[in-house]
Structure formats: C-alpha cells, structure tokens
Design an enzyme around this catalytic site. Sequence first.
Site, PDB file in Angstrom:
ATOM      1  N   GLU A   1      10.030  -7.385  -9.006  1.00 55.08           N
ATOM      2  CA  GLU A   1       8.799  -8.151  -8.763  1.00 55.08           C
ATOM      3  C   GLU A   1       9.044  -9.619  -9.115  1.00 55.08           C
ATOM      4  O   GLU A   1       9.734  -9.919 -10.083  1.00 55.08           O
ATOM      5  CB  GLU A   1       7.658  -7.572  -9.611  1.00 55.08           C
ATOM      6  CG  GLU A   1       7.273  -6.170  -9.158  1.00 55.08           C
ATOM      7  CD  GLU A   1       6.154  -5.558 -10.001  1.00 55.08           C
ATOM      8  OE1 GLU A   1       5.696  -6.197 -10.967  1.00 55.08           O
ATOM      9  OE2 GLU A   1       5.748  -4.423  -9.678  1.00 55.08           O
TER      10      GLU A   1
ATOM     11  N   SER B   1       6.241  -5.424  -0.426  1.00 53.25           N
ATOM     12  CA  SER B   1       6.206  -4.033  -0.915  1.00 53.25           C
ATOM     13  C   SER B   1       6.392  -3.048   0.244  1.00 53.25           C
ATOM     14  O   SER B   1       7.462  -3.020   0.849  1.00 53.25           O
ATOM     15  CB  SER B   1       4.902  -3.803  -1.683  1.00 53.25           C
ATOM     16  OG  SER B   1       4.948  -2.615  -2.417  1.00 53.25           O
ATOM     17  N   ALA B   2       5.387  -2.263   0.609  1.00 48.35           N
ATOM     18  CA  ALA B   2       5.525  -1.332   1.739  1.00 48.35           C
ATOM     19  C   ALA B   2       5.902  -2.079   3.022  1.00 48.35           C
ATOM     20  O   ALA B   2       6.673  -1.569   3.840  1.00 48.35           O
ATOM     21  CB  ALA B   2       4.225  -0.553   1.942  1.00 48.35           C
TER      22      ALA B   2
ATOM     23  N   HIS C   1       9.707  -3.581  -5.966  1.00 48.59           N
ATOM     24  CA  HIS C   1       9.231  -3.280  -7.337  1.00 48.59           C
ATOM     25  C   HIS C   1      10.374  -2.684  -8.174  1.00 48.59           C
ATOM     26  O   HIS C   1      10.124  -1.805  -9.005  1.00 48.59           O
ATOM     27  CB  HIS C   1       8.081  -2.255  -7.329  1.00 48.59           C
ATOM     28  CG  HIS C   1       6.846  -2.654  -6.573  1.00 48.59           C
ATOM     29  ND1 HIS C   1       5.815  -3.370  -7.154  1.00 48.59           N
ATOM     30  CD2 HIS C   1       6.468  -2.420  -5.305  1.00 48.59           C
ATOM     31  CE1 HIS C   1       4.848  -3.543  -6.251  1.00 48.59           C
ATOM     32  NE2 HIS C   1       5.225  -2.982  -5.119  1.00 48.59           N
TER      33      HIS C   1
ATOM     34  N   GLY D   1       0.868  -1.173   0.000  1.00 44.91           N
ATOM     35  CA  GLY D   1       0.000   0.000   0.000  1.00 44.91           C
ATOM     36  C   GLY D   1       0.899   1.215   0.000  1.00 44.91           C
ATOM     37  O   GLY D   1       1.878   1.253  -0.729  1.00 44.91           O
TER      38      GLY D   1
END
Lengths: 240, 240
Positions: free
Chosen positions: B198, B126-127, B163, B94
């Site tokens: 990714e 990710s985050a 990413h 997010g």
Amino acid sequence: MSKRQLLLLSSSNYHGHEYLQFAKDWITDFLNKNNVKKVLFIPFASTKPNSFDEYTAKVAAPFNQFGFDVEGIHKFPDPVEAVNNAQAIFIGGGNTFLLLKSLYDKRLIDPIRSRVENGMPYIGSSAGTNVSTVSINTTNDMPICLPPTFYALQLIGFNINPHYLDPIEGDKHRGETRAERINEFHHINSTNVLGLREGSALLVDDDKATLIGFTSARLFRQNQEPEEFSPNSDMSFLLS
Amino acid sequence: MSKRQLLLLSSSNYHGHEYLQFAKDWITDFLNKNNVKKVLFIPFASTKPNSFDEYTAKVAAPFNQFGFDVEGIHKFPDPVEAVNNAQAIFIGGGNTFLLLKSLYDKRLIDPIRSRVENGMPYIGSSAGTNVSTVSINTTNDMPICLPPTFYALQLIGFNINPHYLDPIEGDKHRGETRAERINEFHHINSTNVLGLREGSALLVDDDKATLIGFTSARLFRQNQEPEEFSPNSDMSFLLS
C-alpha cells in the site's frame, strides 16, 4: 448405525501446540466412538510437488501416537475404491482451490458424500473443513487454480470460514478485514457462515452440532449482526 | 502516439491519507500528460447492491478536485460503446472475483484490452490492478462468485499482488503469510508476481515500467528468492 459423523477443525496448528496436539482428545474420542482403527488421509491440498508422502507422514505421526493407523489415498491405484473401503477419512489443510479441483478431477466428490451420508466419519482441517461445507466461497486461500465449480461436498448446509481472525486494533493495513470479506459474500449470497477461530472445531453427530475447543466462534448471517458463540454451544440450529 | 499507458495502484487507501489523496500527483501527471479531461469509472468491483452511483461519487470527489471529470460506466446504455469512446478508464477496488465476472458478463475484456493496446490510459487500484494483469490467481479477495476463468486483461505479462503485506513479527495466527500464499501459486505456475505494498504503484509508459510511491515492492519469481525493489526502481525488465 449413527449417521453423519463430522469433526471439522479450524486448523491443524494452534499457537503453543505441536501439530494437531491441541485436538488430541477430540480426534481420539471421535474415532474411538466410531470404532475406527485406520484413517484414510487425503493430502491433495498440498501444493508442494511430490509432497504427498511427506504430508502423510506428518499426519501419521500424531495419529499413530493417538493410536490410529494412517494411509495416504495417493498410495491406492483407485482412489474411489479407497474411499469406498475406508473406515474414516481425514482431509488436511493446504490450498482449498487445489484441493477442490483435485477432488473433482479424481471424481471423489460423490463417493465421499455418499459414504459420509451413510455414517463414515469425516475429519477436516482448514481446507479440509472448507470443502466439507456448501462451497469454498468463504475460504481465505489464494485462488492458485480454478476448480470447475466452487460448490463442495455439502456435508453440512452452511459455510465455514476457518482460521477466523478478528480485526487487529490500530492496524494500518487497508485491505479488507475478515468480517468485511464475509459481508461481501453476504451481499450476493444468503448461506450462513460460521467463523471458526484457530483452536476450535465443530463436532457433528447426526443432527446435533456442538462447538468445541478453546475459542469462541462468530456466526455471520445475511442482513443480521454477527453473533458470538462460546465453546460447548449447541449449534444444531445451523443444520436444520 | 504513445502506447500502453498504465497507472497501477496497490490500493486507493493509504494509512494517514484521505481516499486517493496519496496518489494525487501521480494521477494528475498521468492524466495530464495523456491530455485526458474525463475519466470513465468502472465500479463493478463493488459488492454492495445498488452502490454504483455512490461509488462513482466517492471517486469523483478527489478526481474533480484534481481537475478531471468522472462518469460511471453504469450510466451508459452500452458499456462497450462507453469504453470505445472513453478518454481514459479507472477501475477501482472491491471484490476481484465479482469484478472479473462482471467484465466477462458485459463482454468488456476485449474492448478494454484493445483500447489500452492502442494508447488509452488505464488506472487500476487494488482489484482494478489485479484484473489488469495476466490473471487474478494472486488476489487477496474472498472468492464470493465464480468467473468463467481467472485469466484477466493481460495488459502486462506478469501478476501483481496488491496490498502486499509483510509477516507480522510474533503473530500467533497460523494461517499462511502472504509470501507463503504466493509461494503456493509458484508451485503450480511460473508467472512472476510483484508484491505491491500500500502506498506504491507501478507506472507503465509503453515498454518502460517504474515503481513509484512511498514503499518498496517485493518481486516473487518461481524457484528464486524474493527480491526487494526501492521506490523509483526501473521495473521494465518485467515487461519483456
């Protein structure tokens, strides 16, 4: 005397053009109509160590060719006095976080705002455009350092996303698109965001704002569908 | 009992795969080897209002299919107690700024760090991977809100850029490439940065780190040329 003279470029580079050349007529007209001969350049967005001379020389080349002198603010013993005496300022691109932190560290926020409110012409490009808005909450840059706040010069009452980028058809990358990122901002903030594509700029003359350049712009408002505006659109409604 | 068990995913989505399915074996092996039956999910990176139930359900679907229960931390009256009692935690993707701010606001930084140092398995994506590192200075996200600091959980002694994206050949966009952004970070900071593409992840078992997945990773060190590492590379040198 006219108030608030802003030329806010999405970027200094535009595909197929040398550095700042796509904006030659805009910069020339903007400075001439305000009787500016010399521009104070603020290179603080540059992250490279000891690069302020180099960056100022890079900017001076096209400006000199357009007929204007350029001085780097780092050459002055007192940067606040430099701003107070400037005919016009140009804040160039680089890293928005470092730029905003430097403006706060050197106590330049209030002097710049005050001069611009009283008619000193301001040119911004990329990070220099970001810091002219309400906040840097909609920059694309990497947060390489922490400024004391994300609130910025607030020369206008909305935010700009420079280098605005459309989603790439068929892209396999799963990171957020630019529009999704701005949408995230609008989940927690109601400030309007103008997505300025490379090759375009916003020209502000007191209470009149006009989109200029080669590309259209995309306006994001909280809880509304984004809206496209063609070059030469009157954007004054954003100022009120 | 083994210490420091981390599974740090670049992303939850990978082209051609359903949500988290590309990581099925990694998640399953990681949780099984640590005897985990139930995972505490932290949905605070979600920017959408009132979306924590929805996000938790989205994560629970694949986790249940893999054989694990999932509970959202927002369902507990005391989130610190929830962390203290958890078998394992997963922090999903997010907005990294909102996530880190929430972790500080809810005073979860120290409890999570303490539990992980004492062997509680941690999965990030990710985050959630960004906040497991030294700082969020190398996130790709838009700075939609201001956390009290960019320093994060520091479960490892370097940063990750999730990413991670290679420059696109022939791209006409003039914004900075990802490598240029990380280079800007290294102009003012010496922390190593692992660019995780990714489809890849870093698996940390105490003092051993292994790159796993479908794509190679790119390591950025200050004043050095970036270096590529293939899947299954031993990355333990980054931990020391």
